[in-house]
Design an enzyme around this catalytic site. Structure first.
Site, PDB file in Angstrom:
ATOM      1  N   TYR A   1       6.965  10.290  -1.013  1.00 28.82           N
ATOM      2  CA  TYR A   1       6.618   9.590   0.221  1.00 28.82           C
ATOM      3  C   TYR A   1       5.292  10.101   0.766  1.00 28.82           C
ATOM      4  CZ  TYR A   1       6.516   8.597   5.209  1.00 28.82           C
ATOM      5  OH  TYR A   1       6.120   8.218   6.470  1.00 28.82           O
TER       6      TYR A   1
ATOM      7  N   SER B   1       1.153   9.735   7.963  1.00 31.43           N
ATOM      8  CA  SER B   1       2.280  10.608   8.274  1.00 31.43           C
ATOM      9  C   SER B   1       1.858  12.066   8.269  1.00 31.43           C
ATOM     10  CB  SER B   1       3.395  10.408   7.241  1.00 31.43           C
ATOM     11  OG  SER B   1       4.396  11.389   7.367  1.00 31.43           O
TER      12      SER B   1
END
Length: 324
Positions: A154, A129
């Site tokens: 995350y 990501s």
């Protein structure tokens, strides 16, 4: 040849699986179909994939490493496309253990499965990501930049996945590639993403929540500009023990307020806006340097937000009407 796709019922997993099937590949999809967002959407994606003879699905939680290993031993995939993860920056503030289970234990289980396959596995490609870059003044974000200050749990789990993959690649000769995705959008997208939340609120007559008073930029990337380079990379067979990371993004950041205006034009509506402060875990901007991707795989994103967002808006109206 068989390709194992994790998270096959997810946004990117669905589109990637559809592209691989269209190219004549055999795809075994797995997903746990959790309720992070409405499983009806995941089931609808799966139903479309199951129209293909080359697709088989098994509901499975990656953190159940014994079940995953049994499946891998039975299928002996040539390649693994690992897209399953617990997504969402803000949700990681509420339910951190979901990220440890899916993104750490689940990723470790995939690495162990790749280790078990040995030389039979030609490539492991996994999702990382843009969140790994955190809040940084240096733009655009390049793969060689230090990624040591993730702004959310995350992001930290995704960076951990990269480090775990590099370790396994070196120790066991696994050819592995991580893909740092930048704000992916498009039809069949994720209901927790800003563009979806805004469209839903506007069509329902509700105000939209605009964080950091709109002073944010995102490198929006249309789904087709994710899937095409992803498939090129997956088809590659890198040297044993090679681990690499690539940015996949639009390389053209857009102000949040400009995105909202584009969506307003696409929907033919004007949004009532509630301006709010920055949320914990968010960053003010993302911007992909895709020089490495262009050099190694000859791909550069081509879809502008002005073209891609109306495609989502058209699809979303049909989804709400039940006609898609």
């Amino acid at each position: 040849m068989t390709i194992l796709v994790t998270g096959a019922a997810g946004f990117i997993g669905y589109h990637a699986s559809a592209a691989l099937l269209a190219a004549g590949e055999q795809v075994v999809g797995i997903d746990n179909l959790n309720a992070y967002y409405d499983p009806v959407l995941k089931q609808a994606r799966l139903a479309r994939l199951e129209r293909h003879e080359g697709f088989r699905f098994e509901r499975l939680d990656l953190a159940d490493d014994a079940a995953l290993m049994a499946l891998v031993e039975r299928e002996r995939p040539d390649r693994i496309l690992h897209l399953a993860a617990q997504a969402g920056v803000r949700y990681s503030l509420e339910n951190p253990f979901a990220y440890a289970r899916s993104n750490l234990l689940g990723h470790l289980a995939i690495l162990e499965a790749a280790r078990r396959l040995g030389d039979d596995l030609s490539h492991l490609v996994y999702a990382s990501s843009s969140s790994v870059y955190g809040e940084t003044a240096r733009v655009p974000f390049a793969e060689a930049d230090a990624s040591e200050t993730p702004a959310s749990l995350y992001a930290a789990t995704k960076r951990a996945d990269e480090l775990m993959s590099a370790s396994y690649s070196s120790l066991y000769g696994i050819p592995a590639t991580g893909l740092r995705f930048f704000t992916v959008y498009g039809p069949w997208g994720r209901p927790d993403m800003a563009y979806w939340l805004f469209a839903d609120a506007m069509l329902s007559g509700r105000a939209i929540k605009v964080f950091n008073n709109g002073d944010m930029e995102r490198d929006f990337t249309y789904i087709d500009d994710i899937v095409e380079p992803l498939c090129r990379i997956l088809a590659d067979a890198p040297a044993r023990g090679r681990h690499a990371v690539y940015n996949i993004g639009g390389s053209s950041p857009v102000r949040l307020m400009d995105m909202i205006e584009t969506l307003e034009r696409a929907l033919g509506l004007t949004a009532e806006k509630i301006m709010l402060p920055m949320q914990p875990g968010d960053v003010t901007r993302t911007f992909a340097d895709t020089t490495k991707l262009e050099a190694d795989y000859g791909y550069k994103a081509t879809t502008r937000l002005e073209d891609g967002l109306p495609r989502f808006a058209d699809w979303y109206r049909k989804w709400r009407e039940g006609t898609v």
